[in-house]
Write an enzyme that holds these catalytic residues in place. Structure first.
Site, mmCIF file in Angstrom:
data_model
loop_
_atom_site.group_PDB
_atom_site.id
_atom_site.type_symbol
_atom_site.label_atom_id
_atom_site.label_comp_id
_atom_site.label_asym_id
_atom_site.label_seq_id
_atom_site.Cartn_x
_atom_site.Cartn_y
_atom_site.Cartn_z
ATOM 1 N N SER A 1 1.098 -0.539 -0.140
ATOM 2 C CA SER A 1 -0.072 0.270 0.059
ATOM 3 C C SER A 1 0.835 1.090 0.087
ATOM 4 C CB SER A 1 -0.642 -0.280 0.620
ATOM 5 O OG SER A 1 -2.236 0.643 1.101
ATOM 6 N N GLU B 1 -1.903 -2.869 -8.475
ATOM 7 C CA GLU B 1 -2.786 -3.480 -7.378
ATOM 8 C C GLU B 1 -3.080 -2.193 -6.477
ATOM 9 O OE1 GLU B 1 -3.477 -3.819 -3.791
ATOM 10 O OE2 GLU B 1 -2.422 -2.825 -3.187
ATOM 11 N N HIS C 1 -5.021 -5.727 -1.325
ATOM 12 C CA HIS C 1 -5.193 -5.160 0.395
ATOM 13 C C HIS C 1 -6.136 -6.536 0.828
ATOM 14 C CE1 HIS C 1 -3.615 -1.622 -0.070
ATOM 15 N NE2 HIS C 1 -3.695 -1.286 0.762
#
Lengths: 329, 315
Positions: free
Chosen positions: A115, A221, A296
């Protein structure tokens, strides 16, 4: 471009100490940390906590100076074998101009996150020529058996990662969408891994820390983005020639990216992420697969950035193999 | 290079480069706005097409745009709506054609990326102003007129609140004060960031950087502003000015300071003359400014004064 083969950190062993820091956002609930520390102890690991992991400044864990101090302190500490950010959030990229990349190169340590931490993974790989790990933040190492076992294999063992497996099917009823290996474009490729969160990759575009994709197997992602936003970020990478230069693309399961389920502005008309991927990535002449559990979701891989991997995408099968371990004995 | 100033009777191409217009009525109302400006609206052939979230396929949206660029009877191209999807066209626009036949390009939001690209590749002054579906108040209507059809000098004064006769409280905020001049460049922050690292990334040397955004999360805006810092754009710019951030908010983040705090901290640290509160980028009342034209920023007088016209009155 990291020309020389990247340096591998030493394998993390029971009895060693991990440094827990918060280079981006803090845990909102301080009690969440207890759970993580118990699990680390059960692995035989000791820990040291950054001084500012519960500090607050906007949505960062303290000011830039405080967060950079914790990062450097952990990295300098000879007892700390691995540096584990507690969570992503926002603010990691702000630290980049102040990071001592030489210090990091001189003291190779296991560094794992995803992230917002993508900013650090890419920058450290490219500037310090160190293998970094795209995987769970410390908060989420123990969120599922899949995440935990992949993490342990990647950083606590020197066995090559080998063929990557998907999580076991929990039930034959109503499987989760997307399937882990949805074929977008067929082909075969081999190259060192790089990648991370698409939003962070965008954030670094045009800066000295911009991702280098040439010859790399690129994994991407995101979380909580509308399909139009995914489309926009892919278009930017296409305009910059980043996707065309990759040897293959793995687009991970992206949680909360269906129209109306993000935290973004919602449009009246929408395409799906799958449709966006098919339109933008199917004619690049490289293999592309969608759905691997690397983002995630609560099942995630730990991928060593800078280590060679191969992706084979056929109409009926997809294999993804990481040829080596990201750590040395 | 400046496009010829628009004059009554000029034909204007209407395009939707990303999202589809909200409704057929939005196209009709936008055409009426153009008529009220004394101009002749020519909607693109594919303007109401639907393809996913887009107003038609890339090739069809591009065909509309390139057809207007190549048409000598078209004096300007106005973006009808914002949204998302214009980015995919940037590498396929016929820039050579635009260079040979300079026209007025007007738009905002994601269309900022188009304006910046044309400016970068062709060296043509383009115009940041309301997309036509946002022209619903006199301010935005007159703003277009002033910037594109008149010889009025362009000066933007920060928004203020009138609390009664003679009581006006400025909404401006200046993290670091000063008076500087530079070439005005910028637009919607998200759109600007979406061309960073591409051949269309603007030059930031000697610019007064202008930024606004619409309906975006504060933590995302903070991210994108940080990109400009990391890229050295803030250090290179002579000054930084801000318009509206309408409908932007924390949205799910449990802790986030205001944009003035987050951006201001950095501008203060860099000692960069900067000003929040310009009357640009508001949902329905945006001014129109030329990109690529010199202006003077005076933070004490809370204004941005253009030193030249954006259009060429003699061509």
């Amino acid at each position: 471009m990291s020309q020389a083969r990247p340096i591998k950190p030493s394998v993390l062993k029971p009895g060693q100490t991990v440094g827990i820091i918060a280079p981006a956002s803090p845990l909102f609930e301080e009690g969440q940390l207890q759970f993580v520390l118990h699990w680390l102890e059960s692995l035989g690991l000791k820990y040291k906590l950054g001084q500012h992991i519960f500090a607050h400044h906007s949505d960062y864990a303290g000011t830039d100076a405080e967060r950079i101090e914790d990062l450097h302190t952990a990295w300098r500490d000879p007892e700390v074998a691995a540096v584990l950010p507690i969570r992503g959030g926002n603010g990691a990229a702000r630290l980049l101009p102040a990071i001592d990349f030489d210090l990091i190169a001189q003291h190779p340590k296991v560094f794992v996150g995803c992230s917002d931490i993508t900013a650090l993974l890419i920058a450290i790989y490219q500037k310090s020529n160190l293998v970094t790990f795209h995987g769970p933040t410390a908060r989420t190492i123990f969120e599922s058996a899949y995440t935990f076992h992949n993490f342990r294999h990647a950083v606590m063992s020197t066995m090559p990662l080998g063929q990557i497996r998907d999580p076991l099917k929990q039930t034959v009823w109503l499987p989760k969408y997307p399937p882990p290996r949805l074929v977008i474009a067929t082909g075969a490729c081999r190259g060192p891994l790089t990648g991370g969160s698409l939003t962070l990759i965008r954030q670094l575009m045009g800066t000295p820390y911009e991702i280098e994709t040439a010859g790399h197997l690129l994994f991407l992602e995101d979380v909580g983005e509308e399909p139009y936003s995914i489309d926009s970020m892919l278009c930017q990478l296409l305009l910059a020639g980043k996707l065309q230069k990759a040897v293959g693309i793995i687009f991970g399961e992206s949680i909360g990216c269906t129209p109306g389920h993000s935290r973004r502005h919602v449009l009246p008309l929408n395409a799906s992420v799958e449709r966006v991927l098919r339109e933008r990535l199917n004619d690049l002449g490289i293999p592309v697969v969608y759905g691997l559990r690397l983002g995630h979701g609560d099942e995630k891989l730990t991928l060593p950035i800078g280590i060679n991997a191969s992706l084979n995408v056929g109409d009926e099968y997809v294999t993804f193999e990481i040829e080596d371990s990201g750590v040395i004995a | 290079m400046k496009p010829p100033r628009l004059k009554p009777g000029d034909r204007i191409g209407l395009v939707a480069l990303g999202s589809r217009p909200e409704s057929p009525g939005a196209v009709r109302r936008s055409a009426r706005v153009v008529e009220e400006l004394g101009l002749v609206p020519v909607p693109g052939k594919h303007i109401l097409d639907v393809h996913g979230h887009l107003a038609g396929k890339d090739c069809d949206r591009l065909a509309d745009l390139n057809a207007f660029c190549a048409d000598d009877s078209i004096a300007g191209v106005f973006c009808l709506c914002g949204g998302f999807g214009a980015l995919s066209l940037l590498s396929k626009i016929d820039y050579e054609c635009i260079r040979r036949r300079p026209k007025v390009f007007l738009g905002s939001d994601e269309n900022s990326a188009l304006l910046l690209s044309i400016n970068k590749v062709c060296g043509l002054t383009t115009f940041l102003g309301p997309n036509l579906d946002r022209v619903r108040k006199a301010d935005s209507f007159n703003g277009i007129k002033n910037a594109l059809l008149s010889s009025a000098h362009l000066e933007l004064l920060c928004d203020f609140d009138s609390l009664g006769t003679g009581i006006e409280i400025s909404r401006s905020y200046s993290p670091h004060s000063g008076t500087v001049s530079g070439i005005v460049m910028g637009g919607n922050l998200s759109a600007l960031i979406s061309i960073m690292g591409t051949p269309f990334q603007p030059d930031f040397q000697n610019v007064i950087l202008y930024l606004d955004d619409y309906s975006e999360r504060l933590d995302i805006l903070d991210r994108w502003f940080n990109t400009l810092y990391l890229a050295g754009a803030l250090a290179l710019a002579n000054g930084v000015v801000f318009g509206a951030f309408d409908a932007c908010g924390a949205r799910g983040s449990p802790n986030v300071l205001s944009i003035e705090d987050l951006f201001g901290e950095r501008l203060f640290q860099l000692k960069k003359p900067s000003l929040f509160g310009l009357p640009l980028g508001h949902t329905f009342t945006s001014a129109t400014i030329p990109l690529g034209v010199a202006a003077e920023l005076n933070t004490d007088r809370t204004r941005l004064t253009f030193l030249d016209y954006g259009t060429d009155p003699h061509r």
